[in-house]
Design a protein around this motif. Structure first.
Motif, short mmCIF file in Angstrom:
data_model
loop_
_atom_site.label_atom_id
_atom_site.label_comp_id
_atom_site.label_asym_id
_atom_site.label_seq_id
_atom_site.Cartn_x
_atom_site.Cartn_y
_atom_site.Cartn_z
N ARG A 112 0.80 -1.22 0.00
CA ARG A 112 0.00 0.00 0.00
C ARG A 112 0.84 1.28 0.00
O ARG A 112 0.34 2.33 -0.36
CB ARG A 112 -0.95 -0.01 1.19
N THR A 113 2.08 1.21 0.41
CA THR A 113 2.93 2.40 0.43
C THR A 113 4.24 2.10 -0.27
O THR A 113 4.60 0.94 -0.49
CB THR A 113 3.23 2.86 1.87
N LEU A 114 4.98 3.15 -0.59
CA LEU A 114 6.27 2.97 -1.23
C LEU A 114 7.24 2.26 -0.28
O LEU A 114 8.06 1.45 -0.72
CB LEU A 114 6.83 4.33 -1.65
N ALA A 115 7.11 2.52 1.02
CA ALA A 115 7.96 1.83 2.00
C ALA A 115 7.68 0.33 1.98
O ALA A 115 8.61 -0.48 2.12
CB ALA A 115 7.71 2.40 3.39
N ASP A 116 6.40 -0.05 1.79
CA ASP A 116 6.06 -1.48 1.69
C ASP A 116 6.75 -2.11 0.48
O ASP A 116 7.23 -3.24 0.54
CB ASP A 116 4.55 -1.67 1.55
N ALA A 120 13.48 -5.77 -0.69
CA ALA A 120 14.68 -6.11 0.07
C ALA A 120 14.56 -7.52 0.66
O ALA A 120 15.51 -8.30 0.63
CB ALA A 120 14.92 -5.09 1.18
N ALA A 121 13.38 -7.85 1.19
CA ALA A 121 13.19 -9.17 1.82
C ALA A 121 13.21 -10.29 0.79
O ALA A 121 13.70 -11.38 1.06
CB ALA A 121 11.88 -9.19 2.60
N ALA A 122 12.68 -10.03 -0.41
CA ALA A 122 12.59 -11.07 -1.42
C ALA A 122 13.80 -11.08 -2.36
O ALA A 122 13.88 -11.93 -3.24
CB ALA A 122 11.31 -10.88 -2.24
N GLY A 123 14.72 -10.13 -2.17
CA GLY A 123 15.91 -10.06 -3.03
C GLY A 123 15.58 -9.64 -4.45
O GLY A 123 16.21 -10.07 -5.40
N ILE A 124 14.59 -8.78 -4.60
CA ILE A 124 14.15 -8.32 -5.92
C ILE A 124 14.83 -7.00 -6.25
O ILE A 124 14.93 -6.11 -5.41
CB ILE A 124 12.62 -8.13 -5.95
#
Length: 132
Positions: free
Chosen positions: A88-92, A98-102
């Motif tokens: 829902r946000t740019l921070a999300d 970062a968590a998924a390595g994308i």
């Protein structure tokens, strides 16, 4: 529509002066309003061009976009493969990447914008010198 009515009520500070159901009719059904909004967001078509395709006035398309955009934004963005996850946000978006390595990429496509005509006051603030 209820969310939009609540937002407008807060902005006005009082109930509607017009009777419920009064005002302009929707000449575009809900699905057409969603499709028009998605086409404008994706392809940056002018509202007048899309109005010609649907056989309505430009202001009808503009109103449809203003009604549908907040609904799309409130729903967030789905992640392919995990429908329960909504960003829902740019921070999300950054946290998920970062968590998924994308690796995220920025779309630097140039979008032509309207600028004041030549020899008009204030034009210099809108024109960078590139592609006059």
């Amino acid at each position: 529509m209820a969310r939009e009515d609540t937002r407008l009520h807060k902005r006005r500070g009082h109930d509607r002066l017009r009777a419920e159901g009064g005002g302009p009719d929707h000449t575009l059904v809900f699905t057409d309003r969603v499709i028009a909004t998605l086409v404008i967001l994706r392809f940056q078509l002018p509202h007048a061009a899309l109005a010609l395709f649907d056989g309505v006035d430009r202001s009808t398309v503009t109103r449809a976009v203003h009604e549908i955009r907040p609904l799309l934004a409130a729903g967030g963005f789905a992640v392919p493969g995990t429908p329960e996850l909504r960003l829902r946000t740019l921070a999300d978006v950054f946290a998920y990447a970062a968590a998924a390595g994308i690796e995220l990429r920025i779309d630097g496509t140039e979008v032509q914008v309207r600028r004041p005509r030549a020899n008009r006051p204030g034009r210099r603030a809108f024109v960078s010198g590139k592609r006059n």
